[in-house]
Design a protein around this motif. Sequence first.
Motif, short mmCIF file in Angstrom:
data_model
loop_
_atom_site.label_atom_id
_atom_site.label_comp_id
_atom_site.label_asym_id
_atom_site.label_seq_id
_atom_site.Cartn_x
_atom_site.Cartn_y
_atom_site.Cartn_z
N ALA A 1 -8.59 -18.68 -11.53
CA ALA A 1 -8.69 -17.31 -11.05
C ALA A 1 -7.42 -16.63 -11.56
O ALA A 1 -7.56 -15.44 -11.95
CB ALA A 1 -8.74 -17.29 -9.51
N ASP A 2 -6.11 -17.09 -11.40
CA ASP A 2 -5.04 -16.56 -11.72
C ASP A 2 -4.54 -16.34 -13.05
O ASP A 2 -3.26 -16.07 -13.41
CB ASP A 2 -3.98 -16.67 -10.95
CG ASP A 2 -3.50 -18.14 -10.96
OD1 ASP A 2 -4.14 -18.78 -11.65
OD2 ASP A 2 -2.50 -18.35 -10.20
N ARG A 3 -5.30 -17.00 -14.16
CA ARG A 3 -4.73 -17.20 -15.46
C ARG A 3 -4.51 -16.08 -16.31
O ARG A 3 -5.65 -15.22 -16.28
CB ARG A 3 -5.63 -18.32 -16.01
CG ARG A 3 -5.66 -19.67 -15.41
CD ARG A 3 -4.25 -20.50 -15.33
NE ARG A 3 -3.67 -20.13 -14.20
CZ ARG A 3 -2.46 -20.85 -13.99
NH1 ARG A 3 -1.86 -21.77 -14.85
NH2 ARG A 3 -1.75 -20.62 -12.96
N ASP A 4 -3.74 -15.95 -17.19
CA ASP A 4 -3.49 -14.81 -18.09
C ASP A 4 -4.36 -15.06 -19.40
O ASP A 4 -4.86 -14.23 -20.09
CB ASP A 4 -2.10 -14.80 -18.56
CG ASP A 4 -1.35 -14.41 -17.56
OD1 ASP A 4 -1.52 -13.75 -16.59
OD2 ASP A 4 -0.12 -15.03 -17.41
N LEU A 5 -4.63 -16.60 -19.88
CA LEU A 5 -5.33 -17.00 -20.74
C LEU A 5 -5.94 -18.17 -20.61
O LEU A 5 -5.43 -19.25 -19.65
CB LEU A 5 -4.40 -17.20 -21.97
CG LEU A 5 -4.85 -17.93 -23.07
CD1 LEU A 5 -5.96 -17.44 -23.97
CD2 LEU A 5 -3.79 -18.58 -24.25
N ALA A 6 -7.34 -18.27 -20.49
CA ALA A 6 -8.10 -19.37 -20.38
C ALA A 6 -8.83 -19.78 -21.59
O ALA A 6 -9.21 -19.06 -22.29
CB ALA A 6 -9.41 -18.91 -19.45
N VAL A 7 -8.61 -21.03 -21.74
CA VAL A 7 -9.05 -21.79 -23.40
C VAL A 7 -10.09 -22.80 -22.99
O VAL A 7 -9.87 -23.66 -22.14
CB VAL A 7 -7.82 -22.65 -23.97
CG1 VAL A 7 -8.36 -22.91 -25.23
CG2 VAL A 7 -6.84 -21.63 -24.16
N GLU A 8 -11.35 -22.46 -23.53
CA GLU A 8 -12.23 -23.64 -23.58
C GLU A 8 -12.16 -24.58 -24.56
O GLU A 8 -12.09 -24.25 -25.93
CB GLU A 8 -13.80 -22.78 -23.59
CG GLU A 8 -14.98 -23.68 -23.78
CD GLU A 8 -15.24 -24.15 -25.13
OE1 GLU A 8 -15.37 -25.23 -25.49
OE2 GLU A 8 -15.21 -23.02 -26.11
N ALA A 9 -12.05 -25.88 -23.97
CA ALA A 9 -12.07 -26.89 -25.15
C ALA A 9 -12.88 -27.87 -24.65
O ALA A 9 -12.62 -29.48 -24.82
CB ALA A 9 -10.53 -27.31 -25.04
N VAL A 10 -14.20 -27.77 -24.33
CA VAL A 10 -15.22 -28.86 -24.16
C VAL A 10 -15.63 -29.10 -25.27
O VAL A 10 -15.48 -29.04 -26.27
CB VAL A 10 -15.92 -28.47 -22.89
CG1 VAL A 10 -15.50 -28.07 -21.67
CG2 VAL A 10 -16.98 -27.06 -23.43
N ALA A 11 -16.68 -30.10 -25.23
CA ALA A 11 -17.43 -30.73 -26.43
C ALA A 11 -18.02 -29.84 -27.10
O ALA A 11 -18.65 -28.73 -26.48
CB ALA A 11 -18.29 -31.95 -25.85
N GLU A 12 -18.44 -29.95 -28.47
CA GLU A 12 -19.02 -29.15 -29.42
C GLU A 12 -20.32 -28.88 -29.02
O GLU A 12 -21.14 -29.38 -29.76
CB GLU A 12 -18.55 -29.41 -30.72
CG GLU A 12 -18.82 -28.32 -31.76
CD GLU A 12 -17.83 -27.14 -31.76
OE1 GLU A 12 -18.18 -26.20 -32.56
OE2 GLU A 12 -17.03 -26.97 -30.90
N ASP A 13 -20.71 -28.49 -27.96
CA ASP A 13 -22.21 -28.29 -27.50
C ASP A 13 -22.35 -27.10 -27.15
O ASP A 13 -21.59 -26.38 -26.20
CB ASP A 13 -22.47 -29.19 -26.53
CG ASP A 13 -23.77 -29.03 -25.85
OD1 ASP A 13 -24.11 -28.26 -24.85
OD2 ASP A 13 -24.64 -29.53 -26.49
N GLU A 14 -22.96 -25.88 -27.74
CA GLU A 14 -22.94 -24.55 -27.45
C GLU A 14 -23.47 -24.20 -25.86
O GLU A 14 -23.03 -23.43 -25.09
CB GLU A 14 -24.10 -23.77 -28.26
CG GLU A 14 -24.34 -22.30 -28.07
CD GLU A 14 -25.05 -21.76 -29.13
OE1 GLU A 14 -25.41 -20.52 -28.93
OE2 GLU A 14 -25.31 -22.32 -30.48
N ARG A 15 -24.67 -25.03 -25.46
CA ARG A 15 -24.87 -24.93 -24.07
C ARG A 15 -23.68 -25.20 -23.24
O ARG A 15 -23.65 -24.33 -22.06
CB ARG A 15 -26.37 -25.81 -23.61
CG ARG A 15 -26.77 -25.60 -22.33
CD ARG A 15 -27.95 -26.50 -22.01
NE ARG A 15 -28.94 -26.22 -23.00
CZ ARG A 15 -30.11 -26.82 -23.23
NH1 ARG A 15 -30.28 -28.08 -22.21
NH2 ARG A 15 -30.97 -26.64 -24.15
N ALA A 16 -22.88 -26.22 -23.29
CA ALA A 16 -22.08 -26.52 -22.25
C ALA A 16 -20.94 -25.51 -22.42
O ALA A 16 -20.44 -25.04 -21.48
CB ALA A 16 -21.38 -27.95 -22.63
N LYS A 17 -20.59 -24.94 -23.55
CA LYS A 17 -19.86 -23.70 -23.79
C LYS A 17 -20.03 -22.44 -23.28
O LYS A 17 -19.26 -21.82 -22.30
CB LYS A 17 -19.37 -23.51 -25.25
CG LYS A 17 -18.40 -24.76 -25.84
CD LYS A 17 -18.41 -24.50 -27.35
CE LYS A 17 -17.55 -25.83 -28.01
NZ LYS A 17 -16.17 -26.00 -27.57
#
Length: 286
Positions: A82-98
């Motif tokens: 909630a309080d992040r200035d930058l959020a990085v998505e680094a989950v598996a290379e699956d479009e639905r999950a991302k």
Amino acid sequence: MTDVERVGIVGCGLMGSGIAEVCARAGRDVVVVEASRAAADAGLERISRSLARATAAGKLSAAERDAAVGRIVMTTDMDRMADRDLAVEAVAEDERAKLEVFARLDRIVGRRDAVLATNTSSIPVIRLAAATSRPEQVVGLHFFQPVPVLALVELVPSLLTSADTVRRAREFASGVLGKQVVHAEDRAGFVVNALLVPYLLAAVRMAESRTASAEDIDRAMTLGCAHPLGPLALADLIGLDTVQAIARSMYAEYREPLYAPPPLLARMVDAGRLGRKTGRGFHTYS
């Protein structure tokens, strides 16, 4: 200077743990979200091992190592973003999950101008941005494995990414993390994988046709072209499931036969022979 002091990372596999490590070493407050407590513990152990190696190699003092670990919070609670200035998505290379991650980040991250970044290797950024109500804040920040060692970050804005988001992401990657940034258009594969993946797939086809053994293919490229790793060893390092996912994404975008995953690659993924992370791919690992 950058205004990014609080970083959130979703996913703590090989890529997520590396991103978390470099952000913590750069003095940032880091929250890492994983799907389960076991995955979170494994991610923290991976980070700790990497920091220990850096300390043993003289690249980091014991005090700096301990300070970096102290800046990382592992959690299974996405609300900690909630309080992040930058959020990085680094989950598996699956479009639905991302897509699911970005929809949740859009609901949770309170700062309306927070940068929402994806570490995708190949999925067009605009598709992920469309899962949010703030596509102008979504950008690609594609790191390379191992993140603490390799200097490159691909910066990939979509058609809707604002100039301010691009500036802030670039300043964070270069000014805070000390990475070298290249800009890429929002096309599947970006720069590196658009060049690299056809080469890896050609090596898989060569092994599949038994033109040469996996060992000889890799030996030929390391000794003949001075590559640090042969193509099949590199595919094992990346993860054969990830190579297949990137190839599928690129083939869907371009319909070029050289991007199509070979049958052998699909069979190896089906068999769970994914490379280094499972102990066996084209080569066997202890």
